[in-house]
Every structure is written in C-alpha cells, then in structure tokens.
Design a protein around this motif. Structure first.
Motif, short mmCIF file in Angstrom:
data_model
loop_
_atom_site.label_atom_id
_atom_site.label_comp_id
_atom_site.label_asym_id
_atom_site.label_seq_id
_atom_site.Cartn_x
_atom_site.Cartn_y
_atom_site.Cartn_z
N PHE A 258 0.85 -1.05 0.02
CA PHE A 258 -0.13 -0.12 0.08
C PHE A 258 1.04 1.41 -0.05
O PHE A 258 1.87 1.46 0.69
CB PHE A 258 -0.97 0.16 1.10
N ASP A 259 0.54 2.11 -0.96
CA ASP A 259 1.40 3.28 -0.91
C ASP A 259 0.48 4.79 -0.54
O ASP A 259 -0.16 5.24 -1.22
CB ASP A 259 1.92 3.58 -2.32
N SER A 260 0.60 4.97 0.64
CA SER A 260 0.14 6.07 1.30
C SER A 260 0.42 7.42 0.98
O SER A 260 0.10 8.71 0.79
CB SER A 260 -0.21 6.09 2.74
N LEU A 265 2.07 12.64 2.06
CA LEU A 265 0.85 11.88 2.12
C LEU A 265 0.21 12.46 0.55
O LEU A 265 0.09 13.39 0.30
CB LEU A 265 -0.06 12.47 3.23
N LYS A 266 -0.36 11.27 0.20
CA LYS A 266 -1.29 11.66 -1.19
C LYS A 266 -2.47 12.06 -0.65
O LYS A 266 -3.27 11.91 0.26
CB LYS A 266 -1.49 9.79 -1.98
N PRO A 267 -3.05 12.74 -1.78
CA PRO A 267 -4.51 13.08 -1.48
C PRO A 267 -5.53 12.02 -1.28
O PRO A 267 -5.00 10.79 -2.03
CB PRO A 267 -4.62 14.18 -2.90
N THR A 335 8.80 11.42 0.00
CA THR A 335 8.37 10.00 0.65
C THR A 335 7.67 9.08 -0.28
O THR A 335 7.51 8.12 -0.13
CB THR A 335 7.98 10.04 2.08
N ASP A 336 6.62 9.76 -1.27
CA ASP A 336 6.00 9.27 -2.05
C ASP A 336 6.58 8.63 -3.44
O ASP A 336 6.22 7.74 -3.95
CB ASP A 336 4.66 10.17 -2.66
N ALA A 337 7.70 9.14 -3.78
CA ALA A 337 8.68 8.52 -4.61
C ALA A 337 9.25 7.19 -4.16
O ALA A 337 10.61 7.34 -4.18
CB ALA A 337 9.57 9.34 -5.32
N GLU A 338 8.69 6.23 -3.70
CA GLU A 338 9.15 5.02 -2.69
C GLU A 338 9.81 4.10 -3.47
O GLU A 338 10.68 3.27 -3.19
CB GLU A 338 8.30 4.94 -1.63
N GLY A 339 8.74 3.52 -4.73
CA GLY A 339 9.06 2.60 -5.52
C GLY A 339 10.71 2.63 -6.08
O GLY A 339 11.19 1.46 -5.79
ZN ZN Z 1 4.60 6.83 -4.04
#
Ligand code: ZN
Ligand code: BES
Ligand code: ZN
Length: 488
Positions: A258-260, A265-267, A335-339
C-alpha cells in the motif's frame, strides 16, 4: 475453466458456437436441416460476419443443440493475435449463461495458423477470470467448467496449448495479488503466498528486515519504517536448464502493498487504488509460476521487494538521507517517490548476487507515465537497444504492448543532490524518465530494461479478456520474451 481440443462434436446436449468469416456452414458434419436453417436465418438477418458480431439461434434444427451462436471474425487476414484473444474472450462471454450444458466451438477452416487457434483458446481462458472472493451477495456470473474446441489437429493443439494454460494461471495469480486489499496482503502474507510456489519446483528465499539490515539495504528499509508490517525481500529461482553455467535471466518487481505516500501523504481521492502498487512484483511472481508450470527451459530468477509506505512517528521524512546497499547515498525529497527506493536495493542485490544475463524490472512507478501513455501501453527505458527491441517485439506478439522512452545524461543531472549522491525526485517535468534515470544508477553495465506499468497493471479498459481491475500485465509479455529468445 478448462479448454479441450477434441476431434469431433460430442452427441450430448449442448450449445454450439461457430466462429466464421462468412456463411460456410458445410464441412463440419452438421445435420442438413441445421445447415439450411442457419443459411436461412443469416439471410434474413442483418448479420454480416463482422468482427465480434454475434447471432443467436435459440431453436436449432438439431436435437443435439439447445442453442447455436455464430461469432463473426471479419476479414481473416486482418486479424492480429490480440484479435484472436478477444474472439476467445467473446466465446466465454457468450457461454456465461450455459453453465449447465456443454459448449463446443467450431471454427472457420480458413484459419490456418495454429497460433491463431491457440490464442483464441487462450482468450477464452483469460475471459473466465473473476475476483469474487469478497462478494457475499451478488457474485459476477461464473463461467462454465470447460469449453471444447473441435479440430482435426486436436492432438498437437492440446500439446501446444499447455504453454498458454500455464500463462493464464500466472496471469490469474498476478491479478489475484493485485486485486487483494492491503489489510489482507501485507508483505509477510505476500511472502507466505510466494512460498507456496515451492510445490511447483521454484526455490524461494525470504529475507526479513534483520537480514536486509545486515546487507545494508537502507534505501528499501527506509520506505517501510512507518509501517506496522515487516518488509520482505523474496527471491525465486527457476532452474529449467540443467546446464547451470548459463547466466540467469533476472526480473525485479516493485511490491508496495500500500502506497499512502508516507509523510508526503497522497490526496484522499483514489488513494484506495494504491493497493495495486505491488503490480510489478505480482507480474514477476505470476511469471515465475507460469515458467514452472510449463517447465520452461531457462534459468530465471525473480526478486521482489515487499513493503508498505505509511506515515507515522517512525516514518522516513523529507530531507532524510539514506545509504543504499550500493554505497550511494540518497536524499529523500519526497517519501511518495518510494518505488525507486525499493528497487534501488533490489536491483543492486540482484546484479551483485546473480551476475545476470540481463535484468528487467517492472514497477507501478510514476503517475507521469499515465500522462504519456494512458491505460494502454507501458513505458520502457533501457541501457541496451537489443534487449529493448526484444521486449518491444514480445509486446507486439503477446498483446502486452510497450513503447520506449529515452534516457539521457541531461535527465540524469536532474536527480543530483546538493547534500547526497542523488535525490529521489527530479524537479520539473519528465517524471517517468527521471525515475528511470534513478534506477539506472543501480544497475551498472548489466543490460537492463525498466517497465513502468503504473497505467497498465490496473485500470485498463475492460473487455472480453480483461475482466477485472487488475490486468496481470507483464506475465504474457515476459513469458514471450523468454520463449522467443532463450528457449531454443
Ligand atoms: Zn508513491
Ligand atoms: N505508486 C506511485 C505511482 C502511481 C501513480 C502508480 C498512479 C499507479 C497509479 C508512486 O509511488 C508515486 O507516488 N509516484 C509519484 C512520484 C512523485 C512524488 C515524484 C508520482 O508519480 O506522482
Ligand atoms: Zn508507489
């Protein structure tokens, strides 16, 4: 559902489906009465054998059939293999209501290529997929247990169809994993499911956080810091060649359960779709299953990094700097560029340990790829033209299509950091390319291709063969890549 190729029509009551390019009802050993009825019905209707057009005859002049259906193919030499998949899927759709009776298929004798018939049968299998496990009330109509395809060539077809049957099972596993919600499929549960593949002869190793820590995989581990669930790295090996000396072919997959977005944080809108952020890993796991089921003559390794990206007091923060297994340092700006952080260590580990012939990674990596290619074609990026061409060709054959986008030093520069060796996002545009440039820094000289499947792992337009949110994209593509190039 099962596909059987049989030499002749069975006498028991059932539904007959004719797949035809024009009105030629003779030559199939059908009763005279039925043939003349079919001619009459077609003449009196608007049916003209166009591609995917259908006609239903409910009171056939033959005691053996309770229903006859005709599917048009259109001009045969204009049909691609993908069209045959779709025709097959149509057959499954049409037989949905026939769960209690036998369904037999007769096809135009002008369809000469064995591959076309095999793909039609494969499409029928693909179209039978359902993800119903959480519906307690209204389940989608389930399909029937088997479809019989009548052919003189039935022996050969049964033999060659084993490959497609294996691929469909790999595709279904990938779809199941992606459709599964993240409260059920968290990293440990995921690795447990991969361990089940051991019964097919796949060697599976699971590394937990402690082991990864000792290997220095701080880039991958940083992503999981905010999660209640332990991160996992799963290694799968299929040794289909006795000659162990050949370098293995390696596949690496992003498995973010899961990628929050984490602290970045994502919208809220559509955040639920981030249960599918492990689509790359699911394609790798599905591929390994299909290779084992069909006993592929190749040595293949699959590596998947399984994590959950969550905000928390312990979570990684923008501005943090981590040292990856490669020794290179990374400034986390988002932190959303986690992949890419997960793949950085997984790619490095794979390259160091296995000295591969080549590496292909698959990842739902960037939203930006949806702006370039939508939910239709996957983007590929490569440091090796030959490998990229092979993957392009495998895409054209399999129907899992790809299109190459560029890598370039000018994009590479965009991820240089003022504090560390690199940062995890580029400023400005070209988000899919800068993400790929980031990965490239973790593969050195090994021939490598990255496939961004953010638009294709889920949400492709539904049709007769794509029956669920998750598509299973990548399994057929990579099976074809191996089959066409490495199994002579
Ligand atoms: Zn992400
Ligand atoms: N998992 C997403 C990418 C994604 C987006 C997959 C939509 C499927 C559908 C990825 O981890 C992500 O969040 N990428 C960011 C990168 C950005 C912060 C540089 C993106 O694409 O917005
Ligand atoms: Zn993600």
């Amino acid at each position: 559902m099962k596909i059987r190729f049989l030499p002749k029509l069975s006498r028991s009551k059932g539904t007959l489906i004719l797949v035809l390019s024009k009105n030629i009802f003779k030559g199939f050993n059908l009763r005279k009465e039925l043939v003349s009825q079919l001619n009459k019905v077609v003449l009196n209707s608007k049916f003209s054998f166009k591609k995917m057009q259908t006609l239903e005859i409910l009171d056939p002049n033959d005691p053996n059939f309770n229903k006859v259906l005709i599917i048009g193919t259109g001009t045969l030499n204009k049909l691609s293999l993908r069209d045959f998949d779709l025709l097959g899927g149509k057959i499954t759709q049409l037989s949905l209501g026939e769960s209690k009776s036998r369904v037999s298929i007769i096809y135009d004798s002008a369809i000469k290529k064995q591959d076309s018939i095999l793909r039609m049968a494969y499409g029928s299998l693909l179209g039978s997929y359902r993800f119903n496990k959480y519906k307690t009330k209204k389940k989608d109509k389930t399909t029937l247990p088997s479809i019989d395809i009548i052919s003189n060539n039935y022996n050969e077809l049964n033999k060659f169809f084993q490959r497609y049957s294996a691929i469909s099972k790999g595709v279904f596993l990938a779809r199941d994993l992606v459709n599964e919600p993240s409260n059920i499929l968290y990293p440990k549960e995921y690795s447990r499911r991969v361990l089940e593949l051991r019964k097919l002869g796949i060697i599976v190793e699971v590394l937990g956080e402690q082991k990864m820590k000792s290997l220095g995989m701080n880039s991958l581990l940083g992503v999981g810091l905010g999660s209640q669930h332990e991160s996992q790295l799963v290694i799968m090996k299929w040794n289909g060649l006795k000659n162990k000396k050949t370098k293995p072919i390696c596949f690496v997959g992003k498995g973010v359960c899961f990628d929050s977005g984490g602290i970045s944080l994502k919208p809220g809108s559509k955040m639920e779709e981030m249960i599918g952020d492990m689509g790359g890993s699911a394609a790798v796991v599905g591929l390994m299953k299909s290779l084992a089921l069909r006993k592929a003559k190749a040595n293949v390794v699959g590596v998947v990094g399984l994590v959950e990206n969550m905000p928390d007091g312990k979570a990684q923060k923008p501005g943090d700097i981590v040292k990856s297994m490669s020794g290179q340092t990374i400034e986390i700006q988002n932190t959303d560029a986690e992949g890419r952080l997960v793949l950085a260590d997984a790619l490095w580990y794979t390259q160091k340990r296995f000295k591969p012939e080549f590496i292909v990674d698959l990842a739902t990596l960037t939203g930006a790829i949806l702006f370039s290619l939508g939910n239709v074609i996957s983007g590929i990026f490569s440091n090796n033209d030959k490998l990229a061409d092979k993957i392009y060709k495998a895409g054209q054959v399999s129907g899992d299509r790809v299109w190459r986008l560029p890598l370039d030093e000018a994009y590479d520069k965009m991820i240089d950091s003022q504090f560390a060796d690199m940062k995890n996002i580029g400023r400005g545009r070209a988000g899919s390319i800068t993400a790929a440039q980031f990965l490239k820094r973790f593969v050195n000289e090994v021939p490598w291709t990255h496939i961004d499947i953010a638009g294709t792992a889920t949400g492709m337009p539904k049709n007769s063969i794509n029956t669920s949110w998750a598509t299973g994209f990548g399994v057929h593509l990579l099976d074809t890549l191996i089959n066409q190039n490495f199994e002579s």
